[in-house]
Design a protein around this motif. Structure first.
Motif, PDB file in Angstrom:
ATOM      1  N   LYS A 309      25.131  31.546  24.392  1.00  0.00           N
ATOM      2  CA  LYS A 309      25.640  31.143  25.747  1.00  0.00           C
ATOM      3  C   LYS A 309      27.085  30.703  25.366  1.00  0.00           C
ATOM      4  N   ILE A 310      27.199  29.720  24.722  1.00  0.00           N
ATOM      5  CA  ILE A 310      28.560  29.336  24.265  1.00  0.00           C
ATOM      6  C   ILE A 310      29.534  29.787  23.873  1.00  0.00           C
ATOM      7  N   GLY A 311      28.987  31.092  22.902  1.00  0.00           N
ATOM      8  CA  GLY A 311      29.664  32.254  22.567  1.00  0.00           C
ATOM      9  C   GLY A 311      30.306  33.095  23.822  1.00  0.00           C
ATOM     10  N   ARG A 312      29.434  33.341  24.595  1.00  0.00           N
ATOM     11  CA  ARG A 312      29.994  34.149  25.961  1.00  0.00           C
ATOM     12  C   ARG A 312      30.886  33.694  26.463  1.00  0.00           C
ATOM     13  N   VAL A 313      30.962  32.317  26.618  1.00  0.00           N
ATOM     14  CA  VAL A 313      32.080  31.456  27.547  1.00  0.00           C
ATOM     15  C   VAL A 313      33.135  31.631  26.695  1.00  0.00           C
ATOM     16  N   ILE A 314      33.006  31.165  25.502  1.00  0.00           N
ATOM     17  CA  ILE A 314      34.619  31.326  24.547  1.00  0.00           C
ATOM     18  C   ILE A 314      34.978  32.805  24.603  1.00  0.00           C
ATOM     19  N   GLN A 315      34.129  33.860  24.627  1.00  0.00           N
ATOM     20  CA  GLN A 315      34.766  35.048  24.581  1.00  0.00           C
ATOM     21  C   GLN A 315      35.431  35.480  26.002  1.00  0.00           C
ATOM     22  N   GLY A 316      34.620  35.141  27.056  1.00  0.00           N
ATOM     23  CA  GLY A 316      35.481  34.891  28.409  1.00  0.00           C
ATOM     24  C   GLY A 316      36.761  34.217  28.495  1.00  0.00           C
ATOM     25  N   TRP A 317      37.014  33.209  27.685  1.00  0.00           N
ATOM     26  CA  TRP A 317      38.318  32.576  27.774  1.00  0.00           C
ATOM     27  C   TRP A 317      39.189  33.464  27.084  1.00  0.00           C
ATOM     28  N   HIS A 318      39.011  33.975  26.077  1.00  0.00           N
ATOM     29  CA  HIS A 318      39.970  34.746  25.414  1.00  0.00           C
ATOM     30  C   HIS A 318      40.361  36.261  26.223  1.00  0.00           C
ATOM     31  N   GLU A 319      39.019  36.825  26.756  1.00  0.00           N
ATOM     32  CA  GLU A 319      39.392  37.940  27.397  1.00  0.00           C
ATOM     33  C   GLU A 319      40.269  37.657  28.783  1.00  0.00           C
ATOM     34  N   LYS A 320      40.256  36.371  29.479  1.00  0.00           N
ATOM     35  CA  LYS A 320      40.912  36.372  30.376  1.00  0.00           C
ATOM     36  C   LYS A 320      42.523  36.277  30.001  1.00  0.00           C
ATOM     37  N   GLU A 321      42.761  36.264  28.836  1.00  0.00           N
ATOM     38  CA  GLU A 321      44.023  36.016  28.259  1.00  0.00           C
ATOM     39  C   GLU A 321      44.534  37.542  27.669  1.00  0.00           C
ATOM     40  N   GLY A 322      43.491  38.492  27.786  1.00  0.00           N
ATOM     41  CA  GLY A 322      44.051  39.917  27.524  1.00  0.00           C
ATOM     42  C   GLY A 322      43.628  40.225  26.234  1.00  0.00           C
ATOM     43  N   ILE A 323      42.717  39.539  25.420  1.00  0.00           N
ATOM     44  CA  ILE A 323      42.334  39.903  24.242  1.00  0.00           C
ATOM     45  C   ILE A 323      41.043  40.719  24.419  1.00  0.00           C
ATOM     46  N   ARG A 324      40.906  41.760  23.547  1.00  0.00           N
ATOM     47  CA  ARG A 324      39.951  42.846  23.713  1.00  0.00           C
ATOM     48  C   ARG A 324      38.809  42.636  22.672  1.00  0.00           C
ATOM     49  N   PHE A 325      37.771  42.831  22.762  1.00  0.00           N
ATOM     50  CA  PHE A 325      36.336  42.543  21.833  1.00  0.00           C
ATOM     51  C   PHE A 325      35.903  43.936  21.632  1.00  0.00           C
ATOM     52  N   HIS A 326      35.545  44.155  20.314  1.00  0.00           N
ATOM     53  CA  HIS A 326      34.610  45.330  19.811  1.00  0.00           C
ATOM     54  C   HIS A 326      33.379  44.503  18.777  1.00  0.00           C
ATOM     55  N   LEU A 327      32.264  44.189  19.649  1.00  0.00           N
ATOM     56  CA  LEU A 327      31.452  43.305  18.899  1.00  0.00           C
ATOM     57  C   LEU A 327      30.114  44.125  18.499  1.00  0.00           C
ATOM     58  N   GLY A 328      29.650  43.718  17.542  1.00  0.00           N
ATOM     59  CA  GLY A 328      28.313  44.472  17.009  1.00  0.00           C
ATOM     60  C   GLY A 328      28.825  45.515  16.315  1.00  0.00           C
TER      61      GLY A 328
END
Length: 526
Positions: A309-328
């Motif tokens: 849950k906290i991990g998703r929230v932190i990911q959202g903070w970064h995505e809001k700033e334009g950082i892209r994720f490729h997870l798993g």
């Protein structure tokens, strides 16, 4: 010193209760007022580490804990008790007259050094410190605080004296912290206290039987006692071409400087690793103008440490700033003719890259040790006083130290600093067992997450506040029916209270934590 010795009444004698803090004004000066055991104390109001507001911290007996990074001070003397602060706090005179509390200003300094002995050239006994990170820096001062007046030699591969390593991934990488902020102590400080900091020194071997250290330069040094705080070596990406240019790690001041210059050029960076260093690096490089992609094995950042849950929230903070994720995802290979130009994932996705930052954790740097048994991860086991054997000590990233739950090895700056201080005191003859509760902090898009304790696996997470809805929350990590760790956002006093309760062995039962009202009452009792 303040010339006119300004004095003023600041409160009524019954205005504060034991354990309470209040910031007051004396003339034009802010002062922290604290009460413990019926006595009033007055101190400089900001932490000597990063100027955190101590009035928002917590007072436990005579222990004053900073809300930001949990540095700790003794309100009676102002002395620093725990890292990451190096200096203590100046104190002011307090007197009671006619039920009024008066404070008399006696200094305008922002910090003071803990009492340390000066070196005596007649003493030939030599203590050697291998490493100049947090453990090494605090150890050298611990030796002098403990009364050791002999020779202290600090050997470091770095080109710099001890500096603020945690900031290498934060403000310094972003260009917001000048070079002069990074140095922990001045060159004059080390000269005054006879701490011989030798930079650019690569240790090739240490023999605990002969007490002999050999350097790559060909020089050999014998020691009476030595401290191993050689830190960690960044893990590499398996199968990567070692000659391929454009692949970096973030472990040192030099690394941070190099990455900062690349980040300013607006280049494309792929960060491999979605934990603390990886995402702090992502945050900082993005702020510099880089295009940032993060690749991680976990489906959610910090999933094993902080929870999904906290991990998703932190990911959202970064995505809001334009950082892209490729997870798993795993990295299949890195493309490039001499220099990186792309990262290819195991699903065939190709991510263009001008450079790559590896954030894959570290392993203990202990390959230079002879006749010392290693743990599976390459670390070394110590006793409660951080002694390995016969005058050889270890602290920081390489040390497996005993706890009630077995041996632990923790890679945190505060832990390293406090272990170094304890080891330095022990080497000087003032043995106190290391019993501190682990604590670390991380800056994720301007939000400071504080974490206390240590959980090797998480059976359940109990939340106070909803991380997905609230801007303040606390997470309690349950392992084997006990609260083993906690993380919080804007819950600084709660985190301190939990750390103090853990340290004193007074943590409430899990069932109490499930009842929000009872839980809050227990924390207030702390």
């Amino acid at each position: 010193m303040i010339a006119d010795y300004t004095e003023a009444p600041v409160c009524h004698v019954d205005d504060l209760v034991d354990g309470e803090l209040k910031e007051v004004r004396v003339g034009d000066t802010d002062v922290l007022l604290a009460r413990a055991d019926g006595q009033y104390y007055a101190l400089f109001p900001k932490c000597s580490h990063y100027q955190g507001p101590l009035v928002k911290g917590l007072l436990n007996g005579h222990r004053l804990v900073c809300p930001w990074h949990n540095a700790c001070f003794d309100i009676r003397t102002g002395h620093r008790l725990e890292a990451p602060a190096l200096n203590g706090l100046p104190t002011h005179e307090v007197r009671i007259e006619n039920d009024q509390v008066f404070v008399r200003l006696t200094t305008n300094q922002e910090s003071l050094e803990n009492p340390m002995v000066t070196p005596d050239e007649a003493i030939t006994e030599t203590y050697v410190i291998i490493g100049s990170g947090g453990a090494g820096a605090f150890a050298a001062e611990g030796m002098r605080e403990g009364g050791f007046a002999g020779k202290i030699v600090m050997l470091t591969e770095s080109g710099e004296a001890p500096y603020d390593r945690p900031n290498c991934s934060k403000d310094y990488l972003q260009g917001k912290a000048p070079d002069e902020w990074m140095t922990l102590r001045s060159e004059e400080f080390y000269q005054d206290y006879g701490i011989d900091v030798r930079t650019g020194q690569h240790v090739t071997s240490l023999d605990p039987v002969t007490k002999r250290i050999e350097l790559a330069s060909g020089e050999a040094i014998t020691y009476d006692k030595a401290l191993l705080c050689s830190g960690g070596k960044p893990n590499a990406l398996p199968g990567i071409d070692v000659d391929l240019k454009g692949v970096y790690s973030l472990r040192s001041l030099h690394d941070s400087q190099t990455l900062r210059e690349l980040g300013k050029q607006g280049k494309r960076v792929v960060i491999i690793g979605s934990s603390f260093i990886g995402l702090e690096g992502a945050m900082s490089l993005r702020k510099l103008g880089s295009e940032v992609d993060v690749v991680g094995l976990e489906n959610t950042p910090f999933e094993k440490i902080l929870g999904e849950k906290i991990g998703r929230v932190i990911q959202g903070w970064h995505e809001k700033e334009g950082i892209r994720f490729h997870l798993g995802r795993k990295v299949a290979h890195i493309e490039g003719e001499g220099t990186v130009n792309a990262v290819v994932l195991d699903n065939g996705e190709r991510i263009s890259a001008d450079f790559v930052l590896l954030g894959l954790g570290v392993k203990p740097r202990t390959d230079f040790l002879k006749d010392i048994p290693f743990e599976k991860d390459g670390g070394v086991k110590t006793d409660a006083y951080l002694n390995v054997k016969d005058g050889l000590y270890a602290a920081g990233d390489i040390a497996h130290y005993p706890t009630n739950d077995g041996f632990q090895r923790i890679e945190h700056w505060k832990v390293a600093g406090q272990q170094g201080h304890v080891a330095g005191l022990a080497m000087a003859g003032k043995e106190e067992s290391y019993q501190a509760v682990p604590f670390f902090w991380s800056n994720q898009q301007g939000k400071r997450i504080n974490y206390v304790g240590h959980a090797t696996k998480v059976d359940e997470i109990i939340y106070e506040g909803d991380p997905e809805k609230d801007d303040s929350f606390l997470a309690l990590y349950i392992q084997d029916g006990q609260i083993k760790a906690a993380a919080g956002l804007k819950r600084d006093q709660d985190i301190i209270a939990i750390r103090e309760l853990m340290h004193e062995g007074r943590m409430p039962a899990v069932e109490t934590a499930r009842d929000g009202v009872k839980w809050v009452k227990e924390l207030k009792k702390a």
